[in-house]
Design a protein around this motif. Sequence first.
Motif, PDB file in Angstrom:
ATOM      1  N   ARG A  41       0.864  -1.177   0.000  1.00 32.02           N
ATOM      2  CA  ARG A  41       0.000   0.000   0.000  1.00 32.02           C
ATOM      3  C   ARG A  41       0.901   1.228   0.000  1.00 32.02           C
ATOM      4  O   ARG A  41       1.174   1.829   1.037  1.00 32.02           O
ATOM      5  CB  ARG A  41      -0.912  -0.019   1.217  1.00 32.02           C
ATOM      6  CG  ARG A  41      -1.856  -1.210   1.209  1.00 32.02           C
ATOM      7  CD  ARG A  41      -2.533  -1.397   2.538  1.00 32.02           C
ATOM      8  NE  ARG A  41      -3.418  -2.564   2.516  1.00 32.02           N
ATOM      9  CZ  ARG A  41      -3.923  -3.148   3.582  1.00 32.02           C
ATOM     10  NH1 ARG A  41      -3.616  -2.691   4.779  1.00 32.02           N
ATOM     11  NH2 ARG A  41      -4.713  -4.193   3.476  1.00 32.02           N
ATOM     12  N   ALA A  42       1.407   1.570  -1.167  1.00 29.89           N
ATOM     13  CA  ALA A  42       2.386   2.656  -1.262  1.00 29.89           C
ATOM     14  C   ALA A  42       2.364   3.239  -2.662  1.00 29.89           C
ATOM     15  O   ALA A  42       1.945   2.582  -3.620  1.00 29.89           O
ATOM     16  CB  ALA A  42       3.788   2.132  -0.936  1.00 29.89           C
ATOM     17  N   ASP A  43       2.815   4.496  -2.773  1.00 32.15           N
ATOM     18  CA  ASP A  43       2.970   5.125  -4.079  1.00 32.15           C
ATOM     19  C   ASP A  43       4.130   4.457  -4.814  1.00 32.15           C
ATOM     20  O   ASP A  43       5.223   4.330  -4.256  1.00 32.15           O
ATOM     21  CB  ASP A  43       3.245   6.616  -3.910  1.00 32.15           C
ATOM     22  CG  ASP A  43       3.518   7.282  -5.239  1.00 32.15           C
ATOM     23  OD1 ASP A  43       4.709   7.451  -5.577  1.00 32.15           O
ATOM     24  OD2 ASP A  43       2.555   7.618  -5.945  1.00 32.15           O
ATOM     25  N   PRO A  44       3.942   4.013  -6.069  1.00 30.53           N
ATOM     26  CA  PRO A  44       4.994   3.261  -6.771  1.00 30.53           C
ATOM     27  C   PRO A  44       6.309   4.023  -6.908  1.00 30.53           C
ATOM     28  O   PRO A  44       7.380   3.448  -6.698  1.00 30.53           O
ATOM     29  CB  PRO A  44       4.367   2.969  -8.141  1.00 30.53           C
ATOM     30  CG  PRO A  44       2.899   3.040  -7.909  1.00 30.53           C
ATOM     31  CD  PRO A  44       2.697   4.069  -6.850  1.00 30.53           C
ATOM     32  N   ALA A  45       6.250   5.305  -7.265  1.00 38.41           N
ATOM     33  CA  ALA A  45       7.486   6.066  -7.471  1.00 38.41           C
ATOM     34  C   ALA A  45       8.256   6.217  -6.166  1.00 38.41           C
ATOM     35  O   ALA A  45       9.475   6.000  -6.103  1.00 38.41           O
ATOM     36  CB  ALA A  45       7.166   7.430  -8.072  1.00 38.41           C
ATOM     37  N   GLU A  46       7.564   6.578  -5.090  1.00 39.33           N
ATOM     38  CA  GLU A  46       8.236   6.749  -3.803  1.00 39.33           C
ATOM     39  C   GLU A  46       8.800   5.419  -3.305  1.00 39.33           C
ATOM     40  O   GLU A  46       9.913   5.357  -2.772  1.00 39.33           O
ATOM     41  CB  GLU A  46       7.252   7.329  -2.782  1.00 39.33           C
ATOM     42  CG  GLU A  46       6.803   8.742  -3.105  1.00 39.33           C
ATOM     43  CD  GLU A  46       5.739   9.235  -2.139  1.00 39.33           C
ATOM     44  OE1 GLU A  46       5.394   8.482  -1.206  1.00 39.33           O
ATOM     45  OE2 GLU A  46       5.245  10.364  -2.326  1.00 39.33           O
ATOM     46  N   ALA A  47       8.019   4.353  -3.488  1.00 35.57           N
ATOM     47  CA  ALA A  47       8.468   3.040  -3.022  1.00 35.57           C
ATOM     48  C   ALA A  47       9.695   2.564  -3.796  1.00 35.57           C
ATOM     49  O   ALA A  47      10.623   1.985  -3.211  1.00 35.57           O
ATOM     50  CB  ALA A  47       7.336   2.021  -3.145  1.00 35.57           C
ATOM     51  N   ALA A  48       9.730   2.807  -5.118  1.00 29.96           N
ATOM     52  CA  ALA A  48      10.862   2.361  -5.936  1.00 29.96           C
ATOM     53  C   ALA A  48      12.152   3.041  -5.498  1.00 29.96           C
ATOM     54  O   ALA A  48      13.198   2.396  -5.360  1.00 29.96           O
ATOM     55  CB  ALA A  48      10.585   2.637  -7.411  1.00 29.96           C
ATOM     56  N   VAL A  49      12.099   4.355  -5.262  1.00 31.24           N
ATOM     57  CA  VAL A  49      13.291   5.096  -4.847  1.00 31.24           C
ATOM     58  C   VAL A  49      13.776   4.601  -3.480  1.00 31.24           C
ATOM     59  O   VAL A  49      14.967   4.335  -3.278  1.00 31.24           O
ATOM     60  CB  VAL A  49      12.993   6.611  -4.800  1.00 31.24           C
ATOM     61  CG1 VAL A  49      14.175   7.375  -4.212  1.00 31.24           C
ATOM     62  CG2 VAL A  49      12.676   7.131  -6.196  1.00 31.24           C
ATOM     63  N   ALA A  50      12.852   4.458  -2.535  1.00 26.31           N
ATOM     64  CA  ALA A  50      13.235   4.040  -1.182  1.00 26.31           C
ATOM     65  C   ALA A  50      13.756   2.604  -1.169  1.00 26.31           C
ATOM     66  O   ALA A  50      14.736   2.297  -0.483  1.00 26.31           O
ATOM     67  CB  ALA A  50      12.035   4.181  -0.247  1.00 26.31           C
ATOM     68  N   LEU A  51      13.114   1.715  -1.940  1.00 31.06           N
ATOM     69  CA  LEU A  51      13.522   0.315  -1.945  1.00 31.06           C
ATOM     70  C   LEU A  51      14.934   0.154  -2.518  1.00 31.06           C
ATOM     71  O   LEU A  51      15.760  -0.575  -1.960  1.00 31.06           O
ATOM     72  CB  LEU A  51      12.525  -0.519  -2.745  1.00 31.06           C
ATOM     73  CG  LEU A  51      12.840  -2.012  -2.891  1.00 31.06           C
ATOM     74  CD1 LEU A  51      12.962  -2.676  -1.522  1.00 31.06           C
ATOM     75  CD2 LEU A  51      11.773  -2.705  -3.727  1.00 31.06           C
ATOM     76  N   LEU A  52      15.225   0.828  -3.634  1.00 32.75           N
ATOM     77  CA  LEU A  52      16.561   0.723  -4.216  1.00 32.75           C
ATOM     78  C   LEU A  52      17.612   1.265  -3.254  1.00 32.75           C
ATOM     79  O   LEU A  52      18.695   0.695  -3.098  1.00 32.75           O
ATOM     80  CB  LEU A  52      16.630   1.463  -5.551  1.00 32.75           C
ATOM     81  CG  LEU A  52      17.988   1.421  -6.249  1.00 32.75           C
ATOM     82  CD1 LEU A  52      18.427  -0.013  -6.515  1.00 32.75           C
ATOM     83  CD2 LEU A  52      17.960   2.200  -7.556  1.00 32.75           C
TER      84      LEU A  52
END
Length: 375
Positions: A70-81
């Motif tokens: 349950r997260a915004d895809p762009a924000e999640a991608a940056v944080a995950l990487l």
Amino acid sequence: MSGTAPHLEVGLDEDAQLTCVGVRIGGWERLSTPQRIRARVESVEGMRRFGGGAVGLVFASGEVLVFVLRADPAEAAVALLDVLRRHEPGRRGTRVAVTGGSAGPRSGAEAVAESIRMLRGGNRRDHEAAFTFLLSDLLHWHVRDASPMPRFQRVRGEAFGPDRWVWPADAPPASARRVGRAPVRPRRGLPLTRARDHAAAMAELRRILRVRPGPEPLFALGECHLRLGERRAAVETWRYLLRRYPLTLAAYPLMDLEELDDVARAYLSDGLRIVRARPALAAQPERFEHDLLLALATRAYRRGRQRAGDRLVNEAAGVYPAGAAPLRVLAVEAVRRGDREGARRLLDAALARAPDRRSRGGRGRSSPLGKSEET
């Protein structure tokens, strides 16, 4: 996880965004059964520690796991990487693919399926790297300028399905430069699509696509299908176009032909985000944004979400004040609620805005969304 796409119910508002993170555990074939179980548990625990959003669902099949956040895809991608670069996964050769979508059951399932598609294939470099991070084309466009993001490399080819972006990148920096492409404008397909024999035009367009793939012939091929009455084929052609070339802005409004509400809304919302970020991609960005907002408003009204529909209509009127289309949308909604007198007043007000009418005859004008605006 079976071969059919799962039906997602993640307890979210239907307009919310979700993120799908696919993980393919490296070295799976060399692990014993207890080690495989431990590797799965480590992946689940690592995702829960990631903190980019609450994990709503987990699908698993063999070495592949897909997490629905349950997260915004762009924000999640940056944080995950960023987290993965600081704390590498325990299994070398692990592949991580990130996609996003709306919380609707159909579009959410498509985001899961896309994350799995991106995990397929691979090369020797994947096994040498601690992990490989993959982004869908549209998601990469949203995050490419974020300060923590390293340089990604585009991966093309039928073996990989739709284009995607990979890190670590093997190519030298010069090959990763973004090459500008002339935008495809609505209602400006190839001259062949204006020919009477659309079947012959389609054959020619397919020949062109075999020799020189690109958004222009794909866009025109969809127009040919539509003019031949093949609505479903047209929509599927444009959906394929947007998977390959997500900055082809002209195709987003045409997704309003899609009957499945959550799928159409996801595409319309993507188009809205892109035109707001890159208005130069549209010939008339304010009018384009206005039309997308009204398409979303119409779908909100159909779902009985009057407050959301009113908000979208007001946004559309603010973006393009000279247009009469918001009044027509409100008139249709008034008729749906049984307020015929209110609908009549709204139509009278719309008719008074003559500059917005392309024809003064009795026929409704054709909108950029491919539908008659006749009420």
